[in-house]
Design a protein around this motif. Structure first.
Motif, PDB file in Angstrom:
ATOM      1  N   ARG A  20     -41.939 -29.382 -31.959  1.00 30.16           N
ATOM      2  CA  ARG A  20     -41.544 -28.119 -32.569  1.00 30.16           C
ATOM      3  C   ARG A  20     -40.604 -27.291 -31.711  1.00 30.16           C
ATOM      4  O   ARG A  20     -39.833 -26.499 -32.215  1.00 30.16           O
ATOM      5  CB  ARG A  20     -42.780 -27.276 -32.894  1.00 30.16           C
ATOM      6  N   ASN A  21     -40.671 -27.452 -30.385  1.00 30.63           N
ATOM      7  CA  ASN A  21     -39.828 -26.667 -29.486  1.00 30.63           C
ATOM      8  C   ASN A  21     -39.344 -27.535 -28.341  1.00 30.63           C
ATOM      9  O   ASN A  21     -40.068 -28.411 -27.873  1.00 30.63           O
ATOM     10  CB  ASN A  21     -40.600 -25.467 -28.909  1.00 30.63           C
ATOM     11  N   VAL A  22     -38.119 -27.244 -27.913  1.00 27.97           N
ATOM     12  CA  VAL A  22     -37.519 -27.949 -26.785  1.00 27.97           C
ATOM     13  C   VAL A  22     -36.817 -26.919 -25.915  1.00 27.97           C
ATOM     14  O   VAL A  22     -36.147 -26.022 -26.432  1.00 27.97           O
ATOM     15  CB  VAL A  22     -36.500 -28.999 -27.257  1.00 27.97           C
ATOM     16  N   ALA A  23     -36.980 -27.037 -24.603  1.00 30.69           N
ATOM     17  CA  ALA A  23     -36.273 -26.165 -23.663  1.00 30.69           C
ATOM     18  C   ALA A  23     -35.733 -27.026 -22.533  1.00 30.69           C
ATOM     19  O   ALA A  23     -36.379 -27.975 -22.097  1.00 30.69           O
ATOM     20  CB  ALA A  23     -37.207 -25.095 -23.112  1.00 30.69           C
ATOM     21  N   PHE A  24     -34.528 -26.689 -22.088  1.00 26.90           N
ATOM     22  CA  PHE A  24     -33.876 -27.419 -21.001  1.00 26.90           C
ATOM     23  C   PHE A  24     -33.890 -26.547 -19.761  1.00 26.90           C
ATOM     24  O   PHE A  24     -33.631 -25.354 -19.831  1.00 26.90           O
ATOM     25  CB  PHE A  24     -32.432 -27.754 -21.375  1.00 26.90           C
ATOM     26  N   SER A  25     -34.167 -27.149 -18.611  1.00 35.61           N
ATOM     27  CA  SER A  25     -34.112 -26.387 -17.361  1.00 35.61           C
ATOM     28  C   SER A  25     -32.649 -26.072 -17.052  1.00 35.61           C
ATOM     29  O   SER A  25     -31.757 -26.824 -17.438  1.00 35.61           O
ATOM     30  CB  SER A  25     -34.757 -27.170 -16.214  1.00 35.61           C
ATOM     31  N   PRO A  26     -32.394 -24.951 -16.373  1.00 28.51           N
ATOM     32  CA  PRO A  26     -31.010 -24.574 -16.070  1.00 28.51           C
ATOM     33  C   PRO A  26     -30.245 -25.641 -15.284  1.00 28.51           C
ATOM     34  O   PRO A  26     -29.038 -25.784 -15.457  1.00 28.51           O
ATOM     35  CB  PRO A  26     -31.154 -23.300 -15.244  1.00 28.51           C
ATOM     36  N   ASP A  27     -30.940 -26.419 -14.468  1.00 26.55           N
ATOM     37  CA  ASP A  27     -30.251 -27.448 -13.686  1.00 26.55           C
ATOM     38  C   ASP A  27     -30.095 -28.765 -14.437  1.00 26.55           C
ATOM     39  O   ASP A  27     -29.499 -29.710 -13.942  1.00 26.55           O
ATOM     40  CB  ASP A  27     -30.967 -27.690 -12.356  1.00 26.55           C
ATOM     41  N   GLY A  71     -23.246 -24.964 -20.737  1.00 21.36           N
ATOM     42  CA  GLY A  71     -23.401 -24.496 -19.369  1.00 21.36           C
ATOM     43  C   GLY A  71     -22.623 -25.293 -18.348  1.00 21.36           C
ATOM     44  O   GLY A  71     -22.995 -25.329 -17.173  1.00 21.36           O
ATOM     45  N   ILE A  72     -21.552 -25.940 -18.769  1.00 18.57           N
ATOM     46  CA  ILE A  72     -20.717 -26.709 -17.849  1.00 18.57           C
ATOM     47  C   ILE A  72     -19.618 -25.774 -17.370  1.00 18.57           C
ATOM     48  O   ILE A  72     -18.777 -25.333 -18.144  1.00 18.57           O
ATOM     49  CB  ILE A  72     -20.116 -27.952 -18.539  1.00 18.57           C
ATOM     50  N   SER A  73     -19.619 -25.465 -16.071  1.00 22.00           N
ATOM     51  CA  SER A  73     -18.713 -24.434 -15.572  1.00 22.00           C
ATOM     52  C   SER A  73     -17.322 -24.955 -15.235  1.00 22.00           C
ATOM     53  O   SER A  73     -16.355 -24.208 -15.309  1.00 22.00           O
ATOM     54  CB  SER A  73     -19.315 -23.751 -14.345  1.00 22.00           C
ATOM     55  N   ASP A  74     -17.206 -26.224 -14.854  1.00 22.67           N
ATOM     56  CA  ASP A  74     -15.865 -26.713 -14.509  1.00 22.67           C
ATOM     57  C   ASP A  74     -15.111 -27.118 -15.775  1.00 22.67           C
ATOM     58  O   ASP A  74     -15.686 -27.233 -16.841  1.00 22.67           O
ATOM     59  CB  ASP A  74     -15.933 -27.876 -13.524  1.00 22.67           C
ATOM     60  N   GLN A  75     -13.825 -27.281 -15.636  1.00 25.39           N
ATOM     61  CA  GLN A  75     -13.004 -27.676 -16.774  1.00 25.39           C
ATOM     62  C   GLN A  75     -12.473 -29.100 -16.633  1.00 25.39           C
ATOM     63  O   GLN A  75     -11.557 -29.496 -17.330  1.00 25.39           O
ATOM     64  CB  GLN A  75     -11.853 -26.669 -16.961  1.00 25.39           C
ATOM     65  N   GLU A  76     -13.081 -29.842 -15.725  1.00 26.69           N
ATOM     66  CA  GLU A  76     -12.720 -31.254 -15.573  1.00 26.69           C
ATOM     67  C   GLU A  76     -13.258 -32.026 -16.779  1.00 26.69           C
ATOM     68  O   GLU A  76     -14.216 -31.595 -17.426  1.00 26.69           O
ATOM     69  CB  GLU A  76     -13.340 -31.813 -14.287  1.00 26.69           C
ATOM     70  N   PRO A  77     -12.679 -33.182 -17.089  1.00 23.35           N
ATOM     71  CA  PRO A  77     -13.223 -33.981 -18.196  1.00 23.35           C
ATOM     72  C   PRO A  77     -14.699 -34.284 -17.988  1.00 23.35           C
ATOM     73  O   PRO A  77     -15.114 -34.632 -16.888  1.00 23.35           O
ATOM     74  CB  PRO A  77     -12.382 -35.258 -18.159  1.00 23.35           C
ATOM     75  N   THR A  78     -15.481 -34.110 -19.027  1.00 22.74           N
ATOM     76  CA  THR A  78     -16.919 -34.386 -18.960  1.00 22.74           C
ATOM     77  C   THR A  78     -17.162 -35.875 -19.110  1.00 22.74           C
ATOM     78  O   THR A  78     -17.963 -36.449 -18.386  1.00 22.74           O
ATOM     79  CB  THR A  78     -17.665 -33.612 -20.054  1.00 22.74           C
ATOM     80  N   CYS A  79     -16.488 -36.480 -20.064  1.00 23.34           N
ATOM     81  CA  CYS A  79     -16.646 -37.904 -20.303  1.00 23.34           C
ATOM     82  C   CYS A  79     -15.525 -38.657 -19.591  1.00 23.34           C
ATOM     83  O   CYS A  79     -14.363 -38.267 -19.702  1.00 23.34           O
ATOM     84  CB  CYS A  79     -16.589 -38.201 -21.797  1.00 23.34           C
ATOM     85  N   PRO A  80     -15.878 -39.719 -18.881  1.00 22.80           N
ATOM     86  CA  PRO A  80     -14.828 -40.495 -18.228  1.00 22.80           C
ATOM     87  C   PRO A  80     -13.914 -41.124 -19.275  1.00 22.80           C
ATOM     88  O   PRO A  80     -14.318 -41.334 -20.418  1.00 22.80           O
ATOM     89  CB  PRO A  80     -15.594 -41.562 -17.451  1.00 22.80           C
ATOM     90  N   ALA A  81     -12.686 -41.408 -18.892  1.00 23.72           N
ATOM     91  CA  ALA A  81     -11.738 -42.040 -19.809  1.00 23.72           C
ATOM     92  C   ALA A  81     -12.313 -43.352 -20.308  1.00 23.72           C
ATOM     93  O   ALA A  81     -12.875 -44.125 -19.546  1.00 23.72           O
ATOM     94  CB  ALA A  81     -10.407 -42.262 -19.106  1.00 23.72           C
TER      95      ALA A  81
END
Length: 82
Positions: A20-27, A71-81
């Motif tokens: 019923r509920n899901v929470a993700f830790s900040p890290d 919550g991804i702070s950098d602007q680098e590609p998230t997924c590799p090519a």
């Protein structure tokens, strides 16, 4: 765990009724779930493994807005090519 389009990304086995509920830790290392089976479970995740699994389902990289949402702070590609 599902994607924005409803496809399953990762399966965590353990609850015996609806989650019923899901929470993700900040890290990003833990996922806490609460179920109709009257239990809560804390799952240790491998963030890089999760990213690889999600990226395998995507046909594009995340937009700057999606990076902020997750919550991804950098602007680098998230997924590799691919």
């Amino acid at each position: 765990m599902g994607s924005a389009n409803g496809r399953e990304v990762r399966r965590f086995a353990g609850h015996t009724n609806e989650v019923r509920n899901v929470a993700f830790s900040p890290d990003g290392k833990y996922i806490l779930t609460a179920s109709e089976d009257n239990t809560a479970r804390l799952w240790l995740t491998d963030l890089q493994d999760t990213i690889r699994s999600v990226c395998a389902l995507l046909t594009r990289d995340l937009t700057p807005e999606e990076r902020l949402q997750f919550g991804i702070s950098d602007q680098e590609p998230t997924c590799p090519a691919q």
